[in-house]
Each structure stands twice: as structure tokens, then as C-alpha cells.
Motif scaffolding. Structure first.
Motif, PDB file in Angstrom:
ATOM      1  N   MET A   1      26.035  22.207  50.823  1.00 25.11           N
ATOM      2  CA  MET A   1      26.244  23.207  49.793  1.00 25.11           C
ATOM      3  C   MET A   1      25.517  22.750  48.545  1.00 25.11           C
ATOM      4  N   ARG A   2      25.165  23.749  47.719  1.00 18.83           N
ATOM      5  CA  ARG A   2      24.457  23.415  46.487  1.00 18.83           C
ATOM      6  C   ARG A   2      25.052  24.190  45.332  1.00 18.83           C
ATOM      7  N   ILE A   3      24.825  23.697  44.132  1.00 20.75           N
ATOM      8  CA  ILE A   3      25.267  24.388  42.929  1.00 20.75           C
ATOM      9  C   ILE A   3      24.173  25.383  42.563  1.00 20.75           C
ATOM     10  N   ILE A   4      24.560  26.639  42.400  1.00 15.45           N
ATOM     11  CA  ILE A   4      23.612  27.739  42.228  1.00 15.45           C
ATOM     12  C   ILE A   4      23.019  27.800  40.821  1.00 15.45           C
ATOM     13  N   SER A   5      23.859  27.571  39.795  1.00 18.08           N
ATOM     14  CA  SER A   5      23.397  27.799  38.429  1.00 18.08           C
ATOM     15  C   SER A   5      24.084  26.850  37.452  1.00 18.08           C
ATOM     16  N   GLY A   6      23.562  26.837  36.232  1.00 24.41           N
ATOM     17  CA  GLY A   6      24.182  26.053  35.174  1.00 24.41           C
ATOM     18  C   GLY A   6      23.607  24.661  35.042  1.00 24.41           C
ATOM     19  N   GLN A   7      24.373  23.803  34.397  1.00 22.36           N
ATOM     20  CA  GLN A   7      23.953  22.439  34.074  1.00 22.36           C
ATOM     21  C   GLN A   7      23.530  21.642  35.314  1.00 22.36           C
ATOM     22  N   PHE A   8      24.207  21.866  36.430  1.00 26.55           N
ATOM     23  CA  PHE A   8      23.925  21.082  37.645  1.00 26.55           C
ATOM     24  C   PHE A   8      23.186  21.897  38.699  1.00 26.55           C
ATOM     25  N   LYS A   9      22.496  22.947  38.271  1.00 27.41           N
ATOM     26  CA  LYS A   9      21.770  23.834  39.186  1.00 27.41           C
ATOM     27  C   LYS A   9      20.884  23.046  40.151  1.00 27.41           C
ATOM     28  N   GLY A  10      21.000  23.408  41.423  1.00 27.61           N
ATOM     29  CA  GLY A  10      20.161  22.801  42.449  1.00 27.61           C
ATOM     30  C   GLY A  10      20.727  21.533  43.065  1.00 27.61           C
ATOM     31  N   ARG A  11      21.750  20.955  42.460  1.00 26.78           N
ATOM     32  CA  ARG A  11      22.340  19.733  43.015  1.00 26.78           C
ATOM     33  C   ARG A  11      23.014  20.032  44.344  1.00 26.78           C
ATOM     34  N   ARG A  12      22.762  19.178  45.301  1.00 22.82           N
ATOM     35  CA  ARG A  12      23.386  19.323  46.622  1.00 22.82           C
ATOM     36  C   ARG A  12      24.610  18.420  46.697  1.00 22.82           C
TER      37      ARG A  12
END
Length: 185
Positions: A1-12
Motif C-alpha cells: 500500500m502507498r500513501i496517495i497524497s500529502g506530506q508522505f505522498k508516494g511512501r510505500r
């Protein structure tokens, strides 16, 4: 899973395979947050994440600036994973290891957005307990939203406080709101 948006966008974020979870798909999560983004400023909401599992939804709120997030799950492994992940990203996520229904029966803490992602194989009667307890115990702020994720094969439209549903692939989000017309009757 990944973070879609915000400060951590793109982090898996990779959860241990042994956790008893079914994380919300990225496509469904992105669609949900597009809906919520049009209604709320994420830095001014309080979030309650029920059946939190991996914490997937909570990480998304935290990445978008939400500072008051509570995750409830009865699985110790899930709570441990959420605590570790939140600490590594320095996210403001509080966890509570509890049966969700017992938590809802005893909690007095209101939230702007309550997200519930129970097991898809729950009978409708179990799904029905979630909005029933949320509204009976006044856990949703006046302009708040209860979102229940479920299979597209489950229909919650007959439940009290139901507002609408949106489906994405095999996932459906049913939205429940405070109904002021109930108070006038």
C-alpha cells in the motif's frame, strides 16, 4: 500500500503478511479522499478509524495534516504495526486495542469523520450495529460523516442515517450523516 497524497505522498508501507487484514485499495482510497476533500479541511477534523487493520486510512489522513486520529482494532499485531509505522513517520495517531463494538458502546469521544472497515463477510446485522452505536452514543460531530466500507454485494441503504453510497471495483463506501429531521419528529 502507498500513501496517495500529502506530506508522505508516494511512501510505500508494507504490512506483515500474517496480519488479518484486507487494506483498502489505492483506487478506492483515492476516490474516498477526493469526496472527503470537497467537504473538509483535513487539518481541522478529528478522525476515528474503526477496524483499523494496517492503519492505511489513518496514514492518509495524517499525511494530509490531520492531527487527531484514533485507531481502534482488536488485533494486537495490527495495533503494534500501526504504532510502529506512526512512530517512524512521526504521525499523530493514537491506538486503542479493543473490540470495536465495545469501544463504541463505552466511548464519549466525538469525531468529525468516522471510518469503519469491518470484515466484508459480516452479516448485515453486524454492519447495522456500527451506525446504530455511533448515532445512539452521539459519537459523530454535527456536520460529521460516518463512512462504512463493505463489499459491493452488501446493501446498507435501508439503515437509519444512510445518505448515499459510492462503489469502486469490488469496494463500496456507504455514507451516514446526522439527520436533523429525526429531531423534529
Amino acid at each position: 500500500m502507498r500513501i496517495i497524497s500529502g506530506q508522505f505522498k508516494g511512501r510505500r508501507i508494507t504490512a506483515p503478511k500474517k496480519l488479518p487484514v484486507r487494506p483498502t485499495t489505492d483506487m478506492a482510497k483515492e476516490a474516498l479522499f477526493n469526496i472527503l476533500n470537497n467537504q473538509y479541511y483535513f487539518d481541522s477534523v478529528t478522525v476515528l478509524d474503526l477496524f483499523a487493520g494496517t492503519g492505511n486510512i489513518s496514514y492518509e489522513f495524517a499525511s494530509r495534516g490531520t492531527e487527531h486520529i484514533t485507531c481502534v482494532d482488536q488485533d494486537y499485531g495490527c495495533i503494534k504495526f500501526i504504532n510502529q509505522t506512526a512512530a517512524s513517520f512521526e504521525m499523530p495517531i493514537q491506538t486503542i486495542k479493543s473490540d470495536v463494538f465495545k469501544y463504541l458502546e463505552n466511548s464519549k469521544q466525538q469525531a468529525t469523520i468516522i471510518f469503519a472497515d469491518p470484515p466484508y463477510d459480516f452479516p448485515v446485522e453486524e454492519f447495522a450495529k456500527i451506525p446504530e452505536l455511533v448515532f445512539e452514543n452521539n459519537l459523530l460531530e454535527t456536520d460529521g460523516l460516518l463512512v462504512v466500507e463493505h463489499s459491493k454485494h452488501t446493501d446498507l441503504s435501508q439503515l437509519k442515517h444512510y445518505a448515499y453510497s459510492k462503489s469502486y471495483g469490488g469496494n463500496t463506501f456507504s455514507f451516514f450523516e446526522n439527520d436533523t429531521s429525526d429531531e423534529e419528529e
